[in-house]
Design an enzyme around this catalytic site. Sequence first.
Site, PDB file in Angstrom:
ATOM      1  N   TYR A 154       0.668  -0.987  -0.146  1.00 15.10           N
ATOM      2  CA  TYR A 154      -0.260   0.134   0.334  1.00 15.10           C
ATOM      3  C   TYR A 154       0.428   1.186   0.086  1.00 15.10           C
ATOM      4  O   TYR A 154       1.663   1.528   0.876  1.00 15.10           O
ATOM      5  CB  TYR A 154      -1.018  -0.209   1.521  1.00 15.10           C
ATOM      6  CG  TYR A 154      -1.551   1.204   0.790  1.00 15.10           C
ATOM      7  CD1 TYR A 154      -2.681   1.252   0.525  1.00 15.10           C
ATOM      8  CD2 TYR A 154      -1.276   2.473   2.099  1.00 15.10           C
ATOM      9  CE1 TYR A 154      -3.858   2.550   1.230  1.00 15.10           C
ATOM     10  CE2 TYR A 154      -2.075   3.428   2.351  1.00 15.10           C
ATOM     11  CZ  TYR A 154      -3.199   3.663   1.521  1.00 15.10           C
ATOM     12  OH  TYR A 154      -4.587   5.187   1.657  1.00 15.10           O
ATOM     13  N   ASP A 256       8.743   4.401   0.900  1.00 19.12           N
ATOM     14  CA  ASP A 256       8.095   4.971   1.202  1.00 19.12           C
ATOM     15  C   ASP A 256       8.295   4.800   2.891  1.00 19.12           C
ATOM     16  O   ASP A 256       7.548   2.821   3.543  1.00 19.12           O
ATOM     17  CB  ASP A 256       6.591   4.132   1.210  1.00 19.12           C
ATOM     18  CG  ASP A 256       5.674   4.780   1.163  1.00 19.12           C
ATOM     19  OD1 ASP A 256       5.257   5.289   2.562  1.00 19.12           O
ATOM     20  OD2 ASP A 256       4.140   4.054   0.659  1.00 19.12           O
ATOM     21  N   LYS A 283       2.183  10.779   8.581  1.00 19.11           N
ATOM     22  CA  LYS A 283       1.422  10.225   9.263  1.00 19.11           C
ATOM     23  C   LYS A 283       2.489  10.307  10.245  1.00 19.11           C
ATOM     24  O   LYS A 283       2.208  12.034  10.858  1.00 19.11           O
ATOM     25  CB  LYS A 283       1.256   8.774   9.291  1.00 19.11           C
ATOM     26  CG  LYS A 283       0.697   8.118   8.323  1.00 19.11           C
ATOM     27  CD  LYS A 283       0.902   6.659   8.375  1.00 19.11           C
ATOM     28  CE  LYS A 283      -0.326   6.154   7.524  1.00 19.11           C
ATOM     29  NZ  LYS A 283      -1.650   6.137   7.454  1.00 19.11           N
TER      30      LYS A 283
END
Length: 455
Positions: A154, A256, A283
């Site tokens: 993801y 990532d 985040k």
Amino acid sequence: MMVVQTQIEGCDMLAKSKSLQLFERAQQVLPGGVSRNTIFKLPHPDYAVKGEGCYITDIDGVKRLDFANNMASLIHGHAQPEITQAIIEQVQKGTAFTMATEVEIEYAELLCSRVPGFEKIRFVNSGTEAVMAMLKAARAFTGRSKIAKVEGAYHGAYDYAEVSQTASPANWGEESMPASVPVAAGTPKGALNDVIVIPYNDTEKSLAILDEHRDEIAGILLDPVSHRVGMVPADDEFVEALYQWTRENNALLLFDEVITFRVGFGGAQERYNVAPDLTALGKMIGGGFPVGAFAGRSDVMQVLDPLQPKVLLPHSGTFSANPVTMTAGLTAMRLFDKAAIEKLNDLGEFARQQINRVIEKVGIKASVTGSGSMFRVHLKECAPTNYRETYPTNDETVGMKILLNHLFSHEIIMINTCSAMLSTAMAERDVLFLAEQLESGFESVLKEIPALKRG
């Protein structure tokens, strides 16, 4: 329109929970009654009214221990006093300007000082946007269009980044040549053709696939501890092989670390002998506010530079480097120093040990994976090592629903894969409470699905 009810038709509104009442209102104005599908559930989503430390209280007055921390974005839990005070002071000065602010420079200096490979950094507004801009930067720098990524990983909602994240046995193809599977209906065929999918932690198969596209690939996108792939750290050999391939073929290695930057002072990448060319962040670096960033080599980041005669990647954003977010993030990351990281990672290891103890005690086919302050529970006897091994059977899917519902009804919030992202507001007592509820939850699963009992 169907309206979910917990009472018989004609019941009085007072007999319904406040969350159900809100959900009925929400369905009139929001698709499915929600703004993000990850919080949707039946009979209705739950509505928070207050977060404090490691707890959330919902609108019906139920207080729960929060192991989700808004999908890994709250490294210090809810309403951390120092962050809250810093935000208040900034809001009183202003929330957004068509001007730069000093705090974005100060925060950039702090993040770049933590990772040797972060020579320049650009702030954006989400992890999805960070990955999107990073991929576009790789294309602009190399002049190539294709991106390679790991099957099942993801990376947000960008067309090219989301390919294969929901692949299933019905469409994922041969392991030696995984298919580029769309997530959203209507994904352009061109996007699928420009994404090369490789199997996680399988060096030989991955290199063979990459070699077939050696002159077309701009970069290889990798989450070093991918949640969806199984939350298993990437092997040293795998990462080093991908890095070496990019050196030999004039491509970039793109990490990532939107979730995994919490794993170490310099992110998950500090454990490897090689460094990515660019890294996407998000985040937790927002201190509880929407944020994204990407950082890396100066020569690659120069594609964004407005001082260049030709800007290869024009990039902006109304709320990029917003001073409230920068202030919250700077405060949060100052607090998340080496001592805090070591303490939180130790708590993560303690959690994995306690979960393994419970698994052995109950005798259920289950395992736990993770790294640092992250862990994921699987209803599999052997811990998976890649996406295909992680993919659940029907029994495992049903069992996980039973387990998650049990935990939620016993005042624990987990991410919907039965994953947890710890916060510095937590302590060993919180992990022990989770272990206690997992034990009774596993027992509930076995009552319904005896096939998950270890032989």
